[in-house]
Scaffold this motif. Sequence first.
Motif, short mmCIF file in Angstrom:
data_model
loop_
_atom_site.label_atom_id
_atom_site.label_comp_id
_atom_site.label_asym_id
_atom_site.label_seq_id
_atom_site.Cartn_x
_atom_site.Cartn_y
_atom_site.Cartn_z
N HIS A 1 -1.43 6.73 2.40
CA HIS A 1 -0.23 5.92 2.20
C HIS A 1 0.41 6.31 0.88
CE1 HIS A 1 -1.27 3.09 5.48
NE2 HIS A 1 -2.50 3.41 5.12
N SER B 1 -6.22 7.98 0.11
CA SER B 1 -5.42 7.23 1.08
C SER B 1 -4.21 8.04 1.49
CB SER B 1 -4.97 5.90 0.47
OG SER B 1 -4.05 5.26 1.32
N TYR C 1 -3.30 -3.57 -6.77
CA TYR C 1 -2.56 -4.69 -6.19
C TYR C 1 -3.36 -5.96 -6.43
CZ TYR C 1 -0.29 -7.51 -2.46
OH TYR C 1 0.37 -8.48 -1.73
N ALA D 1 0.83 -1.20 0.00
CA ALA D 1 0.00 0.00 0.00
C ALA D 1 0.87 1.26 0.00
CB ALA D 1 -0.93 0.00 1.21
N ARG D 2 1.98 1.22 0.69
CA ARG D 2 2.87 2.39 0.73
C ARG D 2 3.48 2.68 -0.63
NH1 ARG D 2 8.09 3.14 0.77
NH2 ARG D 2 8.61 0.96 1.11
N LEU E 1 -6.63 0.28 1.13
CA LEU E 1 -6.91 -0.31 -0.18
C LEU E 1 -8.37 -0.72 -0.26
CD1 LEU E 1 -3.77 -2.63 -0.54
CD2 LEU E 1 -4.06 -0.28 -1.38
N ALA F 1 -4.94 -0.87 5.34
CA ALA F 1 -3.85 -0.23 4.59
C ALA F 1 -4.34 0.83 3.62
CB ALA F 1 -3.05 -1.30 3.84
N CYS G 1 -6.18 -5.30 3.83
CA CYS G 1 -6.28 -4.34 2.72
C CYS G 1 -7.01 -3.08 3.18
CB CYS G 1 -7.01 -4.96 1.54
SG CYS G 1 -6.10 -6.26 0.67
N LYS H 1 -5.74 1.34 -4.57
CA LYS H 1 -5.42 2.40 -3.61
C LYS H 1 -6.26 3.62 -3.92
CE LYS H 1 -1.52 4.81 -1.54
NZ LYS H 1 -0.05 4.84 -1.45
#
Length: 302
Positions: A268, A266, A159, A150-151, A229, A227, A224, A262
């Motif tokens: 991240h 977000s 993903y 995620a980062r 996502l 994070a 997910c 993502k």
Amino acid sequence: MPKRVAVDEVAAHNERMWERLAKAGIPYTRPQGTPPRTRAGKRRFLDRITNGTLDGVDLDGKRVLSLAGGGGWDAILFAELGAATTLVDISSRQLATVRRLARSRGTELDYLRTDMRDLSALGNGEFDIVFHQHSLVFVPDAARVIAQVARILAPGGVYVFSTMHPVTFLFYESWTGTGWRPKKTYFNDRPVPVLDPTWDFGRVKVRAPTYEYAHRTADLVNACVRAGLLVDGLWEWSPHRDGGPAGSEQKLPAFIQIRARKTSSSGHGANGSRPRIDPPAPPPFARPPGYSRPSQRRTRDR
């Protein structure tokens, strides 16, 4: 390349086992088959590998990470279809295998040998697509991998990952003649016991007792969500549902595959910059219990 990249003793053990398997040249450690020469043929070949989860996504100019992808064609095909592609794997032998193949085809790839739980060498928001096939089974803490991905994903990035189905995995090697018995409970986090750690491919037989973990579906989806996502696809499938050798995969799915995106909101990651940050600390290490005594020979055909 560094001699050790594993974040803990579980990964170090599995790294040694995969080097052993790669040295023997088992099918999972090297690309199988030959993709067509045409661009359209390569795309069809890649869509089969990715099970259609990236169908319609234009790869030209995209930034793609093939995570733990040293045993397959996907990194090479992503690159040949126009993506700037990085291949990450923990096995130096598997990276070398793909490097030789890519050189023979004149295909440019970036390579990074590291544990899938330590992507600190990659920058925030660096990739548009991360493709990650089957290898989460070899780590006890899948959520750490998902957080790392995620980062490094850019806002709107995708993903796609798959792993052993957490139910079916518990039944392998447990056929009684009339049914299957789970080797541990679904809610137990220990590695799944392996009765015979021999990877059997006819003339090639390799003893490699890898540590393998059945990650619950809810845990994967919730990791997910935590994070940042958005899960927009989940599939359960088995290559042996129709025909194939008798086994639990005829009655239950062998794999679970998840696609997550993502969201632009977000927190991240950034906009493609490459600041390096330390990965999250690994959980306290607890040595996995010993495996049961061997019984019938274990094969990867199940």
